[in-house]
Motif scaffolding. Structure first.
Motif, short mmCIF file in Angstrom:
data_model
loop_
_atom_site.label_atom_id
_atom_site.label_comp_id
_atom_site.label_asym_id
_atom_site.label_seq_id
_atom_site.Cartn_x
_atom_site.Cartn_y
_atom_site.Cartn_z
N ARG A 4 38.03 33.52 36.92
CA ARG A 4 38.47 35.02 37.41
C ARG A 4 39.80 35.38 36.56
O ARG A 4 40.24 36.44 36.85
CB ARG A 4 38.39 34.73 38.82
CG ARG A 4 37.22 34.92 39.62
CD ARG A 4 37.37 34.94 41.27
NE ARG A 4 36.03 34.98 41.69
CZ ARG A 4 35.75 36.01 42.53
NH1 ARG A 4 36.29 37.08 42.50
NH2 ARG A 4 34.40 35.79 43.05
N ILE A 5 40.42 34.45 36.07
CA ILE A 5 41.86 34.81 35.56
C ILE A 5 41.39 35.62 34.34
O ILE A 5 40.90 35.07 33.47
CB ILE A 5 42.72 33.42 35.12
CG1 ILE A 5 42.65 32.79 36.59
CG2 ILE A 5 43.81 33.73 34.55
CD1 ILE A 5 43.51 31.49 36.51
N ARG A 6 41.86 36.84 34.24
CA ARG A 6 41.57 37.57 33.13
C ARG A 6 42.90 38.05 32.55
O ARG A 6 43.91 38.21 32.98
CB ARG A 6 41.00 38.94 33.22
CG ARG A 6 39.55 38.50 33.75
CD ARG A 6 38.67 37.80 33.08
NE ARG A 6 37.32 38.01 33.33
CZ ARG A 6 36.63 36.84 33.44
NH1 ARG A 6 36.86 35.81 32.87
NH2 ARG A 6 35.45 37.05 34.04
N VAL A 7 43.12 38.21 31.26
CA VAL A 7 44.13 38.90 30.68
C VAL A 7 44.34 40.21 30.39
O VAL A 7 43.10 40.64 29.87
CB VAL A 7 44.71 37.82 29.31
CG1 VAL A 7 46.19 37.75 29.23
CG2 VAL A 7 43.95 36.64 29.20
N PHE A 136 45.62 48.03 34.69
CA PHE A 136 44.23 47.68 34.90
C PHE A 136 44.14 47.12 36.12
O PHE A 136 45.07 46.23 36.81
CB PHE A 136 43.66 46.73 33.77
CG PHE A 136 43.79 47.08 32.48
CD1 PHE A 136 42.91 47.78 31.74
CD2 PHE A 136 44.79 47.12 31.70
CE1 PHE A 136 42.66 48.47 30.55
CE2 PHE A 136 44.76 47.69 30.36
CZ PHE A 136 43.67 48.23 29.80
N ILE A 137 42.77 47.29 36.95
CA ILE A 137 42.55 46.60 38.07
C ILE A 137 41.15 45.83 37.75
O ILE A 137 40.33 46.37 37.19
CB ILE A 137 42.42 47.71 39.21
CG1 ILE A 137 43.38 48.50 39.39
CG2 ILE A 137 42.03 46.83 40.53
CD1 ILE A 137 43.22 49.59 40.29
N PRO A 153 45.62 39.79 37.38
CA PRO A 153 44.93 38.78 36.54
C PRO A 153 44.77 37.37 36.85
O PRO A 153 43.92 36.54 36.80
CB PRO A 153 45.36 38.90 34.96
CG PRO A 153 46.49 39.72 35.06
CD PRO A 153 46.60 40.39 36.33
N ASP A 154 46.07 37.09 37.53
CA ASP A 154 46.21 35.62 38.02
C ASP A 154 46.66 35.61 39.60
O ASP A 154 47.12 34.49 40.21
CB ASP A 154 47.23 35.00 37.33
CG ASP A 154 48.86 35.57 37.23
OD1 ASP A 154 48.48 36.81 37.86
OD2 ASP A 154 49.75 35.07 36.93
N LEU A 155 46.05 36.61 40.20
CA LEU A 155 46.32 36.49 41.66
C LEU A 155 45.11 36.54 42.50
O LEU A 155 44.23 36.52 42.02
CB LEU A 155 47.08 37.87 41.81
CG LEU A 155 48.53 38.01 41.34
CD1 LEU A 155 49.17 39.33 41.78
CD2 LEU A 155 49.50 36.78 41.82
#
Length: 171
Positions: A4-7, A136-137, A153-155
């Motif tokens: 689920r971590i996206r940049v 972005f969301i 992205p990392d929350l």
């Protein structure tokens, strides 16, 4: 479950490359399910959602979703995201609606959410809202049709519930 971590850079590349074609099958969600949800094609899932406003479901994760959209589009400061639909969120909503030719009543109903959904894009099995500028969301639609969202992205990720507010930023 996929990572689920996206940049943000990935979302920018995806936005430049475009999203795959989507089908026009109708969604089948309802507020009575307690969550933003849908079935079939994802693109119309939000068109039958809401309402949330200062007087209807004013404290929830769906309000946090809407506040994130307002933030992404430049209508609300990030510090204003608190899962509560107060006067600042109402004013920002009215302006957002007016700027898009919608009825500017400060109520986030199906028409407002359908308009917001036009800024959703898909990449593989996750979604993102492409706001103004570089905001972005990140979203996911689970196998059961319920949507969830990340505050970054990392929350953390939480289901988009109409009945509870459990993001860490919710006051």
């Amino acid at each position: 479950m996929f990572l689920r971590i996206r940049v943000v850079a990935t979302a920018v590349v995806v936005a430049m490359l475009g999203a795959p074609a989507i089908s026009a099958a109708p969604a089948s969600a309802s507020v009575s399910q307690g969550y933003v949800a849908g079935a079939g094609a994802w693109a119309d899932d939000w068109a039958d959602e809401g309402p949330v406003s200062a007087s209807t479901r004013p404290h929830s994760n769906v309000v946090a979703m809407w506040q994130m959209i307002l933030w992404a589009d430049g209508y609300l400061d990030r510090s204003g995201i608190d899962c509560r639909f107060g006067p600042v969120t109402t004013a920002a909503t009215t302006k957002w609606q007016s700027d898009r030719g919608l009825r500017s009543d400060g109520v986030v109903g199906s028409g407002t959410l359908a308009k917001a959904a036009t800024r959703l894009s898909v990449y593989e099995s996750w979604f993102y809202y492409d706001g103004a500028g570089t905001n972005f969301i990140y979203f996911d639609r689970r196998a059961d049709g319920r949507w969830d969202m990340s505050l970054g992205p990392d929350l953390e990720w939480q289901l988009l519930s109409y009945t509870y507010a459990n993001f860490s930023i919710c006051s």
